[in-house]
Enzyme design. Structure first.
Site, PDB file in Angstrom:
ATOM      1  N   GLY A   1       0.639  -1.024   0.036  1.00  0.00           N
ATOM      2  CA  GLY A   1       0.001  -0.203  -0.025  1.00  0.00           C
ATOM      3  C   GLY A   1       0.710   1.226  -0.041  1.00  0.00           C
ATOM      4  O   GLY A   1       1.950   1.274   0.683  1.00  0.00           O
TER       5      GLY A   1
ATOM      6  N   ARG B   1       0.793  -4.793  -4.967  1.00  0.00           N
ATOM      7  CA  ARG B   1       0.924  -6.209  -4.280  1.00  0.00           C
ATOM      8  C   ARG B   1       1.220  -7.193  -5.239  1.00  0.00           C
ATOM      9  O   ARG B   1       0.069  -7.652  -5.806  1.00  0.00           O
ATOM     10  CB  ARG B   1      -0.337  -6.284  -3.267  1.00  0.00           C
ATOM     11  CG  ARG B   1      -0.616  -5.250  -2.374  1.00  0.00           C
ATOM     12  CD  ARG B   1      -1.888  -5.595  -1.361  1.00  0.00           C
ATOM     13  NE  ARG B   1      -2.350  -4.333  -0.656  1.00  0.00           N
ATOM     14  CZ  ARG B   1      -1.802  -3.810   0.336  1.00  0.00           C
ATOM     15  NH1 ARG B   1      -0.623  -4.029   0.976  1.00  0.00           N
ATOM     16  NH2 ARG B   1      -2.347  -2.815   0.776  1.00  0.00           N
TER      17      ARG B   1
ATOM     18  N   ASP C   1       5.349  -4.868   6.080  1.00  0.00           N
ATOM     19  CA  ASP C   1       5.894  -6.344   6.334  1.00  0.00           C
ATOM     20  C   ASP C   1       5.712  -7.481   5.058  1.00  0.00           C
ATOM     21  O   ASP C   1       6.819  -8.213   5.024  1.00  0.00           O
ATOM     22  CB  ASP C   1       5.200  -6.667   7.689  1.00  0.00           C
ATOM     23  CG  ASP C   1       3.811  -6.684   7.860  1.00  0.00           C
ATOM     24  OD1 ASP C   1       3.092  -6.420   6.591  1.00  0.00           O
ATOM     25  OD2 ASP C   1       3.104  -7.153   8.635  1.00  0.00           O
TER      26      ASP C   1
ATOM     27  N   THR D   1       4.326   2.567   5.446  1.00  0.00           N
ATOM     28  CA  THR D   1       2.704   2.040   5.400  1.00  0.00           C
ATOM     29  C   THR D   1       2.037   3.191   6.693  1.00  0.00           C
ATOM     30  O   THR D   1       2.499   3.492   7.591  1.00  0.00           O
ATOM     31  CB  THR D   1       2.758   0.744   6.103  1.00  0.00           C
ATOM     32  OG1 THR D   1       1.276   0.647   6.424  1.00  0.00           O
ATOM     33  CG2 THR D   1       3.364   0.262   7.153  1.00  0.00           C
TER      34      THR D   1
ATOM     35  N   ASP E   1      -0.381   2.236   8.296  1.00  0.00           N
ATOM     36  CA  ASP E   1      -0.765   1.518   9.558  1.00  0.00           C
ATOM     37  C   ASP E   1       0.269   1.621  10.821  1.00  0.00           C
ATOM     38  O   ASP E   1      -0.193   1.210  12.004  1.00  0.00           O
ATOM     39  CB  ASP E   1      -0.924  -0.082   9.084  1.00  0.00           C
ATOM     40  CG  ASP E   1      -2.229  -0.288   8.101  1.00  0.00           C
ATOM     41  OD1 ASP E   1      -2.730   0.708   7.944  1.00  0.00           O
ATOM     42  OD2 ASP E   1      -2.267  -1.291   7.813  1.00  0.00           O
TER      43      ASP E   1
ATOM     44  N   ASP F   1       2.266  -0.447  11.595  1.00  0.00           N
ATOM     45  CA  ASP F   1       2.110  -1.910  12.335  1.00  0.00           C
ATOM     46  C   ASP F   1       3.602  -2.618  12.194  1.00  0.00           C
ATOM     47  O   ASP F   1       3.663  -3.714  12.082  1.00  0.00           O
ATOM     48  CB  ASP F   1       1.003  -2.636  11.551  1.00  0.00           C
ATOM     49  CG  ASP F   1       1.150  -2.837  10.354  1.00  0.00           C
ATOM     50  OD1 ASP F   1       1.980  -2.013   9.510  1.00  0.00           O
ATOM     51  OD2 ASP F   1       0.486  -3.555   9.568  1.00  0.00           O
TER      52      ASP F   1
ATOM     53  N   ARG G   1      -6.098  -2.883   9.142  1.00  0.00           N
ATOM     54  CA  ARG G   1      -6.482  -4.300   8.877  1.00  0.00           C
ATOM     55  C   ARG G   1      -6.008  -5.054  10.058  1.00  0.00           C
ATOM     56  O   ARG G   1      -7.020  -5.733  10.595  1.00  0.00           O
ATOM     57  CB  ARG G   1      -5.601  -5.184   7.854  1.00  0.00           C
ATOM     58  CG  ARG G   1      -6.484  -5.352   6.735  1.00  0.00           C
ATOM     59  CD  ARG G   1      -5.654  -6.167   5.786  1.00  0.00           C
ATOM     60  NE  ARG G   1      -4.479  -5.805   5.320  1.00  0.00           N
ATOM     61  CZ  ARG G   1      -3.921  -5.482   4.325  1.00  0.00           C
ATOM     62  NH1 ARG G   1      -4.719  -5.807   3.218  1.00  0.00           N
ATOM     63  NH2 ARG G   1      -2.661  -5.017   4.222  1.00  0.00           N
TER      64      ARG G   1
HETATM   65  O1  F6P Z   1      -1.439  -1.451   4.633  1.00  0.00           O
HETATM   66  C1  F6P Z   1      -2.149  -0.320   4.250  1.00  0.00           C
HETATM   67  C2  F6P Z   1      -3.648  -0.549   4.132  1.00  0.00           C
HETATM   68  O2  F6P Z   1      -4.158   1.045   3.946  1.00  0.00           O
HETATM   69  C3  F6P Z   1      -4.460  -1.074   5.294  1.00  0.00           C
HETATM   70  O3  F6P Z   1      -4.515  -0.036   6.389  1.00  0.00           O
HETATM   71  C4  F6P Z   1      -5.604  -1.507   4.552  1.00  0.00           C
HETATM   72  O4  F6P Z   1      -6.264  -2.549   5.078  1.00  0.00           O
HETATM   73  C5  F6P Z   1      -4.823  -2.036   3.326  1.00  0.00           C
HETATM   74  O5  F6P Z   1      -3.982  -1.258   3.105  1.00  0.00           O
HETATM   75  C6  F6P Z   1      -5.865  -1.748   1.908  1.00  0.00           C
HETATM   76  O6  F6P Z   1      -5.156  -2.201   0.951  1.00  0.00           O
HETATM   77  P1  F6P Z   1      -5.800  -2.164  -0.619  1.00  0.00           P
HETATM   78  O7  F6P Z   1      -5.372  -0.716  -1.044  1.00  0.00           O
HETATM   79  O8  F6P Z   1      -4.684  -3.214  -1.522  1.00  0.00           O
HETATM   80  O9  F6P Z   1      -7.085  -2.499  -0.793  1.00  0.00           O
END
Ligand code: F6P
Length: 333
Positions: free
Chosen positions: A20, A81, A112, A135, A137, A139, A181
């Site tokens: 992300g 991803r 991660d 990120t 998050d 995390d 998440r």
């Molecule tokens: O990892 C960052 C994040 O923004 C999370 O908070 C969220 O759950 C996820 O990415 C959403 O991912 P995507 O943009 O692939 O839907």
């Protein structure tokens, strides 16, 4: 100038952003490219994360290639991803690109999942890797702050302040879903910062009954509008709409609304904090590679940039600050 103390074999660094996107990634790319040039090393941009390595989407960078990006959200390198990189076939293709362009080391800016890929890749093909945590998050173990987290907090606060205006005007109870998440850092901090009534996070199971009790108590104490912040990965196992429906059924006097902030939390101009953090991490990542360090992630600890082995960064848990939970409980009286 290169420090003669170190016999570095690093000459051409590949840099990519993965997972992300997060505001401040561009500032990190800029810092990597310019520090490489400062140390008389070359840098190569790899586009679209690991997918770009597999598909050979690269470009040689110079200090001018990263002009005017420090203030920009998103990532000029694009991100992805990449499921293909999870297979050995995918990683073999990626290594072909590395050989073709004589890339001898990598800087991976991501979370991660991206670091897991980096660790496997470096062990299979013996290519030095340094990770930069990017990120929203926050995390990741080994750093108090990830790039993008501070900007996301401020974006969320701004949005909830606006929601509060309309909540007060209509005497409404709002459920606001924020990203996270697996981690409640965004929810917990913005919940306190925006004065939320309750905060639901993945790390703690509040339970719907307790939420109902708490909201009923505040209604009785004279509150006519309220805001509940919910992390998307909240432990009740229900989504924000189910939770809102349950409360609405049991508190018929409240007019309930749901607001899912979604991907707007990932965009926007990075805050000064994120730009400085990304710049410091980018500089250190290149310096560490040049000193022969590998398989580690740069992180912020007590205002110093430190190194944590990638394995530890991936496996370690970035704990929430329990004191914030206590503060929120006291202040939501
Ligand atoms: O990892 C960052 C994040 O923004 C999370 O908070 C969220 O759950 C996820 O990415 C959403 O991912 P995507 O943009 O692939 O839907």
């Amino acid at each position: 100038m290169k420090n003669p103390k170190y016999m570095s074999s690093v000459k051409r660094i590949g840099v990519l952003t993965s997972g992300g996107d997060a505001p401040g990634m561009n500032a990190a790319v800029r810092a990597v490219v310019r520090t490489a040039a400062f140390l008389k090393l070359e840098s190569v941009a790899i586009y679209q994360g690991y997918q770009g390595l597999i598909d050979d989407k690269t470009q040689i960078m110079n200090p001018r290639s990263v002009n005017n990006i420090i203030n920009k959200g998103g990532t000029i390198l694009k991100s992805a991803r990449c499921s293909e990189f999870r297979s050995i076939e995918g990683r073999k293709k990626a290594f072909e690109t590395i050989k073709k362009h004589k890339i001898d080391s990598l800087i991976i800016i991501g979370g991660d999942g991206s670091f897991t890929g980096a660790m496997i890749f470096q062990s299979e093909f013996k290519i030095p890797v340094i990770g930069i945590p990017g990120t929203i998050d926050n995390d990741i173990f080994g750093t108090s702050h990830t790039i993008g987290y501070d900007t996301a907090l401020n974006t969320v606060i701004d949005a909830i302040d606006k929601i509060r205006d309309t909540a007060i005007s209509h005497n409404r109870l709002f459920f606001v879903e924020v990203m996270g998440r697996d981690a409640g850092h965004i929810a917990l901090n913005t919940g306190i910062g925006a004065g939320a009534e309750e905060i639901l996070i993945p790390e703690e199971n509040m339970g719907l009954e307790r939420l109902l009790e708490s909201l009923s108590r505040s209604e009785k104490s004279g509150k006519s509008s309220s805001i509940v912040v919910i992390a998307e990965g909240d432990k009740t196992g229900k989504n924000v709409f189910d939770i809102a429906e349950y409360i609405e059924k049991n508190m018929p006097n409240y007019d309930v609304r749901v607001s899912v902030l979604g991907h707007m939390q990932r965009g926007g101009r990075p805050t000064c904090f994120d730009r400085v953090l990304a710049s410091r991490m980018g500089v250190k990542a290149v310096e560490y590679l040049n000193e022969g360090k590998s398989n580690a992630m740069v992180g912020l600890k007590e205002d110093e940039i430190i190194l944590t082995p990638l394995e530890k960064a991936i496996k370690g848990k970035s704990e929430i600050n329990k004191d914030l939970v206590r503060v929120s409980d006291i202040l939501s009286l």
